[in-house]
Motif scaffolding. Structure first.
Motif, short mmCIF file in Angstrom:
data_model
loop_
_atom_site.label_atom_id
_atom_site.label_comp_id
_atom_site.label_asym_id
_atom_site.label_seq_id
_atom_site.Cartn_x
_atom_site.Cartn_y
_atom_site.Cartn_z
N GLU A 144 0.78 -1.21 -0.04
CA GLU A 144 0.01 -0.06 -0.08
C GLU A 144 0.79 1.15 0.05
N TRP A 145 2.17 1.05 -0.23
CA TRP A 145 2.98 2.41 -0.34
C TRP A 145 3.77 2.27 -1.65
N VAL A 146 4.00 3.64 -1.92
CA VAL A 146 4.71 3.81 -3.30
C VAL A 146 5.86 4.62 -2.98
N PHE A 147 6.87 4.64 -3.89
CA PHE A 147 8.25 5.46 -3.69
C PHE A 147 8.22 5.96 -4.77
N GLY A 148 8.61 7.18 -4.82
CA GLY A 148 8.93 8.00 -6.03
C GLY A 148 9.12 9.42 -6.02
N PHE A 149 9.34 10.32 -6.99
CA PHE A 149 9.73 11.68 -6.76
C PHE A 149 8.54 12.78 -6.77
N ALA A 150 8.43 13.32 -5.59
CA ALA A 150 7.25 14.39 -5.37
C ALA A 150 7.58 15.73 -5.89
N TYR A 151 6.99 16.07 -7.15
CA TYR A 151 7.13 17.38 -7.80
C TYR A 151 6.27 18.44 -7.07
N GLY A 152 6.42 19.64 -7.41
CA GLY A 152 5.79 20.71 -6.69
C GLY A 152 6.71 21.38 -5.71
N ASP A 153 6.08 21.78 -4.50
CA ASP A 153 6.73 22.34 -3.30
C ASP A 153 7.82 21.43 -2.89
N ILE A 154 7.90 20.28 -2.98
CA ILE A 154 8.64 19.43 -2.30
C ILE A 154 10.11 19.07 -3.12
N ASN A 155 9.89 18.40 -4.49
CA ASN A 155 10.87 18.31 -5.37
C ASN A 155 11.90 17.37 -4.42
N HIS A 156 11.55 16.13 -3.98
CA HIS A 156 12.21 15.12 -3.47
C HIS A 156 11.77 14.00 -3.72
N ASP A 157 12.64 12.72 -3.36
CA ASP A 157 12.13 11.47 -3.31
C ASP A 157 11.57 11.18 -1.88
N GLY A 158 10.52 10.09 -2.12
CA GLY A 158 9.78 9.84 -0.71
C GLY A 158 8.81 8.84 -0.87
N TRP A 159 8.00 8.33 0.13
CA TRP A 159 6.96 7.53 -0.06
C TRP A 159 5.59 8.26 0.42
#
Length: 96
Positions: A74-89
């Motif tokens: 139920e968890w996804v790892f990837g790159f968060a665009y927008g305000d964060i711009n960082h890899d995470g879950w």
């Protein structure tokens, strides 16, 4: 008091407890992520974490995007665009 009235009262109280716990219903158009796809966040707020159920790194807001790199249950790892711009879950199932 009859048994039906007690049962209805108990069900109503249970519904209030769930609502009060801050649980959010999944939007009708929400879906799971797909590896390699830059998904659009469908939830109002989606927490980015350092690991599944780990410390919060930031919040993605609808309609920011998230590039799915891996799916683990139920968890996804990837790159968060927008305000964060960082890899995470993030928790899966909150994409449009």
């Amino acid at each position: 008091m009859n048994a039906r009235r007690v049962a209805r009262g108990t069900a109503f109280a249970a519904a209030l407890l769930v609502a009060g716990a801050g649980l959010t219903a999944v939007p009708a158009n929400a879906a799971g992520g797909t590896v390699g796809v830059r998904e659009t966040v469908c939830a109002q707020d989606l927490e980015l974490r350092v690991k599944p159920q780990g410390a919060r790194m930031g919040t993605l807001h609808k309609p920011q995007t998230f590039l799915v790199k891996e799916i683990h249950g139920e968890w996804v790892f990837g790159f968060a665009y927008g305000d964060i711009n960082h890899d995470g879950w993030v928790q899966d199932g909150w994409f449009c």
